[in-house]
Design a protein around this motif. Structure first.
Motif, PDB file in Angstrom:
ATOM      1  N   THR A 205      50.960  42.236  42.810  1.00  0.00           N
ATOM      2  CA  THR A 205      50.424  40.875  42.784  1.00  0.00           C
ATOM      3  C   THR A 205      51.096  40.040  41.704  1.00  0.00           C
ATOM      4  OG1 THR A 205      48.281  41.634  43.620  1.00  0.00           O
ATOM      5  CG2 THR A 205      48.329  39.490  42.532  1.00  0.00           C
TER       6      THR A 205
ATOM      7  N   PHE B  57      54.528  39.140  42.868  1.00  0.00           N
ATOM      8  CA  PHE B  57      54.452  38.118  43.918  1.00  0.00           C
ATOM      9  C   PHE B  57      54.281  36.727  43.306  1.00  0.00           C
ATOM     10  CE2 PHE B  57      51.371  35.484  46.311  1.00  0.00           C
ATOM     11  CZ  PHE B  57      52.213  35.071  47.336  1.00  0.00           C
TER      12      PHE B  57
ATOM     13  N   GLY C 248      49.403  32.958  49.854  1.00  0.00           N
ATOM     14  CA  GLY C 248      49.131  34.324  49.399  1.00  0.00           C
ATOM     15  C   GLY C 248      47.926  34.861  50.151  1.00  0.00           C
TER      16      GLY C 248
ATOM     17  N   PHE D 184      45.689  30.532  48.265  1.00  0.00           N
ATOM     18  CA  PHE D 184      45.351  31.950  48.268  1.00  0.00           C
ATOM     19  C   PHE D 184      44.128  32.133  49.151  1.00  0.00           C
ATOM     20  CE2 PHE D 184      47.281  31.247  44.018  1.00  0.00           C
ATOM     21  CZ  PHE D 184      48.422  32.009  44.206  1.00  0.00           C
TER      22      PHE D 184
END
Length: 200
Positions: free
Chosen positions: A36, A39, A59, A95
């Motif tokens: 994560t 990313f 995301g 996200f």
């Protein structure tokens, strides 16, 4: 970036961060290895290099908790990189969870705009329990629902249904015909009442 974030990247992480942002990349690593974090750092590098805008990044994760965590980490990194000389555009990536994303996509279609989501498995039991009838007093209604969904999964996975419920060979045929066909696919000896519940 390492000095501003007070982080030390491994050789593997540096190789990932140096990857061409415009090409697909698979990062296969165990839980807690920093996927994560990498990313989010990849996203920040792409933004700083002018390859994309924050609102063009998506995301996707599995849980609401992870979604919140991704957003907080992104903002924390942006705050720590202030004054670093990186040109980070204002705005924020989106996200979301898989479920929320697909629900939003479904809602784009007129036939699903009034659809509601059952937020817990217990609502299946609540809404269907009054309709479930079975000659056996051994199997519970919860087990009955599990068998219903197993049968439904089988039909879908074997490409035996196009709408997720009705067998392909029973389209435009009476309900009784569909019940007979589904009885052939069921691993359990269910009666007609049980199979009709699935098709209602």
């Amino acid at each position: 970036m390492e000095s501003n974030l007070k982080m030390k990247f491994s050789d593997e992480q540096i190789a990932i961060l140096n990857n061409d942002f415009m090409r697909p990349l698979l990062v296969n690593a165990c839980a807690g290895s920093g996927k994560t974090t990498i990313f989010i750092l990849m996203a920040l590098i792409a933004i700083a290099e002018g390859k994309t805008e924050p609102n063009e990044i998506l995301g996707i994760t599995f849980s609401h908790k992870s979604k919140i965590d991704m957003g907080q980490r992104y903002q924390n990194f942006v705050d720590q990189l202030q004054g670093s000389g990186l040109n980070l555009s204002s705005g924020k990536p989106k996200f979301t969870t898989f479920h929320a994303l697909f629900y939003q996509l479904l809602r784009q279609n007129p036939e699903y705009r009034s659809a509601k989501v059952l937020t817990s498995y217990r609502y299946f039991i609540r809404d269907l329990s009054d309709q479930i009838k079975h000659p056996s007093n051994i199997i519970t209604k919860d087990e009955m629902l599990s068998e219903m969904f197993d049968l439904n999964d089988y039909l879908i996975n074997q490409d035996l249904t196009s709408d997720g419920v009705l067998p392909n060979e029973c389209v435009d045929k009476p309900l009784s015909e569909a019940v007979k066909v589904m009885g052939q696919y069921s691993r359990q000896n269910h009666n007609e009442t049980f199979l009709k519940i699935i098709l209602m």
